[in-house]
Design an enzyme around this catalytic site. Structure first.
Site, PDB file in Angstrom:
ATOM      1  N   ASP A  94       0.866  -1.229   0.088  1.00 14.18           N
ATOM      2  CA  ASP A  94       0.199  -0.023  -0.109  1.00 14.18           C
ATOM      3  C   ASP A  94       0.970   1.031  -0.174  1.00 14.18           C
ATOM      4  O   ASP A  94       2.187   1.161   0.062  1.00 14.18           O
ATOM      5  CB  ASP A  94      -1.000   0.112   1.132  1.00 14.18           C
ATOM      6  N   GLY A  97      -0.766   6.065   2.626  1.00 13.07           N
ATOM      7  CA  GLY A  97      -1.592   7.013   2.692  1.00 13.07           C
ATOM      8  C   GLY A  97      -2.494   6.853   3.917  1.00 13.07           C
ATOM      9  O   GLY A  97      -2.661   7.829   4.721  1.00 13.07           O
ATOM     10  N   PHE A  98      -3.123   5.595   3.817  1.00 18.51           N
ATOM     11  CA  PHE A  98      -3.887   5.358   5.203  1.00 18.51           C
ATOM     12  C   PHE A  98      -3.486   5.515   6.551  1.00 18.51           C
ATOM     13  O   PHE A  98      -3.955   6.147   7.347  1.00 18.51           O
ATOM     14  CB  PHE A  98      -4.700   3.897   5.004  1.00 18.51           C
ATOM     15  N   ASP A 148      -2.944   8.495  -2.066  1.00 18.58           N
ATOM     16  CA  ASP A 148      -4.289   8.828  -1.846  1.00 18.58           C
ATOM     17  C   ASP A 148      -4.706   9.323  -0.691  1.00 18.58           C
ATOM     18  O   ASP A 148      -3.813   9.201   0.306  1.00 18.58           O
ATOM     19  CB  ASP A 148      -5.470   7.822  -2.331  1.00 18.58           C
ATOM     20  N   GLY A 218     -11.360   4.146   1.442  1.00 19.83           N
ATOM     21  CA  GLY A 218     -12.381   5.009   2.169  1.00 19.83           C
ATOM     22  C   GLY A 218     -13.750   4.242   2.605  1.00 19.83           C
ATOM     23  O   GLY A 218     -14.996   4.825   3.052  1.00 19.83           O
ATOM     24  N   ASP A 268      -8.076  -7.446   1.805  1.00 21.27           N
ATOM     25  CA  ASP A 268      -6.982  -7.495   2.739  1.00 21.27           C
ATOM     26  C   ASP A 268      -7.245  -6.919   3.973  1.00 21.27           C
ATOM     27  O   ASP A 268      -8.186  -6.041   3.935  1.00 21.27           O
ATOM     28  CB  ASP A 268      -5.581  -6.736   2.258  1.00 21.27           C
ATOM     29  N   CYS A 306     -12.090 -27.927  10.900  1.00 22.99           N
ATOM     30  CA  CYS A 306     -10.922 -27.244  10.343  1.00 22.99           C
ATOM     31  C   CYS A 306      -9.731 -28.435  10.445  1.00 22.99           C
ATOM     32  O   CYS A 306      -9.604 -29.125  11.297  1.00 22.99           O
ATOM     33  CB  CYS A 306     -10.718 -26.127  11.021  1.00 22.99           C
ATOM     34  N   CYS A 308      -6.587 -27.530   9.603  1.00 19.75           N
ATOM     35  CA  CYS A 308      -5.246 -26.527   9.897  1.00 19.75           C
ATOM     36  C   CYS A 308      -4.414 -27.304  10.768  1.00 19.75           C
ATOM     37  O   CYS A 308      -5.094 -28.143  11.657  1.00 19.75           O
ATOM     38  CB  CYS A 308      -5.575 -25.073  10.016  1.00 19.75           C
ATOM     39  N   CYS A 311      -5.793 -26.922  14.355  1.00 18.28           N
ATOM     40  CA  CYS A 311      -6.932 -27.712  14.737  1.00 18.28           C
ATOM     41  C   CYS A 311      -6.725 -29.171  14.941  1.00 18.28           C
ATOM     42  O   CYS A 311      -7.290 -30.153  15.531  1.00 18.28           O
ATOM     43  CB  CYS A 311      -8.027 -27.284  13.960  1.00 18.28           C
ATOM     44  N   HIS A 337      -4.613 -20.637  12.446  1.00 19.66           N
ATOM     45  CA  HIS A 337      -5.963 -21.039  12.271  1.00 19.66           C
ATOM     46  C   HIS A 337      -6.645 -20.078  11.626  1.00 19.66           C
ATOM     47  O   HIS A 337      -7.546 -20.348  10.636  1.00 19.66           O
ATOM     48  CB  HIS A 337      -6.841 -21.216  13.554  1.00 19.66           C
TER      49      HIS A 337
END
Length: 373
Positions: A94, A97-98, A148, A218, A268, A306, A308, A311, A337
Site C-alpha cells: 500500500d 496514505g491510510f 491517495d 475509504g 486485505d 477445520c 489446519c 486444529c 488457524h
C-alpha cells in the site's frame, strides 16, 4: 503490456460474482482472494513456509512502516522485498496514505503531499506521491498502490469532494513518477466517501487514467455495514470489467462474501492476525474467544470442521493456557488457524462461483456462522 493482468474466467449466474486469475511477475493468483497483511515485511508470527502451507497466494506489506524501519534503501540493497523477507510469491504494497492520514494531529495535508511526524520518535517527514513511488519502486512489490487521501467517516460533502479531486491529481503524479512499469503494476484508488455521486465522479476520473487495476478506498472506516454494502454495490459497476477490483481493508467473513457478491476480486485486512493476538478465533460456528473461562477445560479443537495445523494438534484448553500466560505460541496457533480459515473460505467461495451457487453458499455459511441475512 502491463506487469499485472487480469483474466476473467467466469461470472456466477446466481450472483454476478467473478472468478478470475491475476497474472503477476511472481506467479498467478486465483481470485477472489484474501491477502494476509505483513505490515513490517512479515505476517506477524508466521514464516513464509507456513503461509504457503495454508494457501497464501499473495501478501501485503506497508510502505509507511518500511520507509520508517528499516528504510527502503536498505531493502533495495537486500535485493528488494521478496529477497529481504524470503517470499517468492506476489507482494502488494500500500502507499502509506491510510497510515499517514490515521495519524490525525501528527500530520498536515497540502497539495504537494503530507507532512507528518513519525509515530515512533516524533521525527518530521514529508510524503508525496513521488516519494511513495520511489519507496515502492525500491521495495520491488508486484502491485503498488497510488498515494491517495482516505477521507474519514463521517466527513462533509465539501471535504470529500476536495479530497477525491486531490487523489486524482496525486494519481497522475504517481503514474508520472513510477519508474519500473515492466515489473511493477500501479493501481489507482477510487474515493468519494459515502456520497454516491462523488463515488461516480472519482470512479470516472480514476479509471480514465489507464492502469492495470483499481481499488476502492475509504470504506470500512467506521460506517454501518449496510451503508458500506450500498456504496460498494454502487461503485463496482463503475469499474472496468477486464481489470481487477480491490476493496481495501476489509476482512471479516461476512464482508468478504458480501464483497465478492458485489464484484470484488481482492481483499486485505489485519483483522484475522490482530484478533488472534487477543485470543479470538474465527470458526465455522462463529467467533470463539478462547481466553474466556468457559474454555478452561475444553479439550476440543478451535473448529471441529477445520483441518489446519492448529486444529489437528491442539485444544481450546491448551491454547487458552498459552494466551493467559502470554506465551507467543498461543498467538501463533490462532493466527495460523484464522488465516487458514479465511483462505479456505475464499477457496469455497471460488468453488461456489464455479457451480453458480454463491447466494446459496452465503445462506448456508451465514446460518452456521450466526449472521443474519
Amino acid at each position: 503490456m502491463y506487469a499485472v493482468t487480469y483474466e476473467l474466467i467466469k461470472t456466477c449466474k446466481q450472483s454476478g460474482a467473478r472468478l478470475g486469475i491475476l497474472h503477476t511477475p511472481h506467479g498467478d493468483i486465483e481470485t477472489p482472494i484474501f491477502m494476509p497483511v505483513g505490515t513490517q515485511a512479515t505476517v506477524k508470527s508466521m514464516t513464509p513456509e507456513e503461509l504457503k502451507e495454508i494457501g497464501s497466494q499473495i501478501i501485503l506489506s506497508n510502505t509507511y512502516h518500511l520507509y520508517l524501519r528499516p528504510g527502503h534503501e536498505l531493502v533495495k540493497k537486500a535485493g528488494g522485498l521478496h529477497n529481504f523477507m524470503h517470499w517468492d510469491k506476489p507482494i502488494l504494497t500500500d502507499s502509506g496514505g491510510f497510515q499517514v492520514f490515521s495519524l490525525g494531529p501528527l500530520r498536515k495535508i497540502s497539495e504537494e503531499g503530507v507532512e507528518f511526524r513519525s509515530h515512533l520518535d516524533g521525527s518530521k517527514h514529508f510524503l508525496t506521491p513521488e516519494k511513495a513511488m520511489e519507496i515502492q519502486n525500491a521495495l520491488g512489490s508486484d502491485i503498488m498502490m497510488a498515494f491517495d487521501e482516505c477521507a474519514p467517516y463521517p466527513a462533509s460533502r465539501e471535504y470529500v469532494k476536495n479530497s477525491l479531486e486531490r487523489t486524482t491529481r496525486w494519481l497522475e503524479r504517481c503514474k508520472e513518477a513510477h519508474k519500473n512499469t515492466e515489473n511493477q503494476a500501479l493501481f489507482g484508488i477510487i474515493q468519494g466517501g459515502m456520497y454516491k455521486d462523488l463515488r461516480e465522479q472519482s470512479a470516472k476520473e480514476i479509471t480514465a487514467i489507464d492502469l492495470p487495476g483499481y481499488a476502492i478506498g475509504g470504506l470500512s472506516v467506521g460506517e454501518p455495514k449496510p451503508l458500506m454494502y450500498d456504496v460498494l454495490e454502487h461503485t463496482t459497476p463503475l469499474m472496468p470489467v477486464n481489470k481487477p477490483r480491490y476493496l481495501m481493508g476489509v476482512g471479516s467473513p461476512d464482508d468478504l462474501i458480501e464483497g465478492v457478491i458485489r464484484g470484488v476480486d481482492m481483499f486485505d485486512c489485519v483483522l484475522p492476525t490482530r484478533i488472534a493476538r487477543n485470543g479470538t478465533a474465527m470458526t465455522s460456528q462463529g467467533k470463539v474467544v478462547v481466553r474466556n473461562a468457559t474454555y478452561a477445560e475444553d479439550f476440543t479443537p478451535l473448529d471441529p470442521e477445520c483441518d489446519c495445523y492448529t486444529c489437528r494438534n491442539y485444544t481450546k484448553a491448551y491454547i487458552r493456557h498459552l494466551i493467559k500466560t502470554n506465551e507467543m505460541l498461543g498467538a501463533r496457533l490462532i493466527t495460523t488457524h484464522n488465516l487458514h480459515f479465511l483462505l479456505k473460505l475464499m477457496e469455497n467461495i471460488r468453488q461456489a462461483i464455479r457451480e453458480d451457487r454463491l447466494l446459496d453458499f452465503r445462506e448456508e455459511f451465514f446460518t452456521k456462522y450466526g449472521y443474519e441475512l
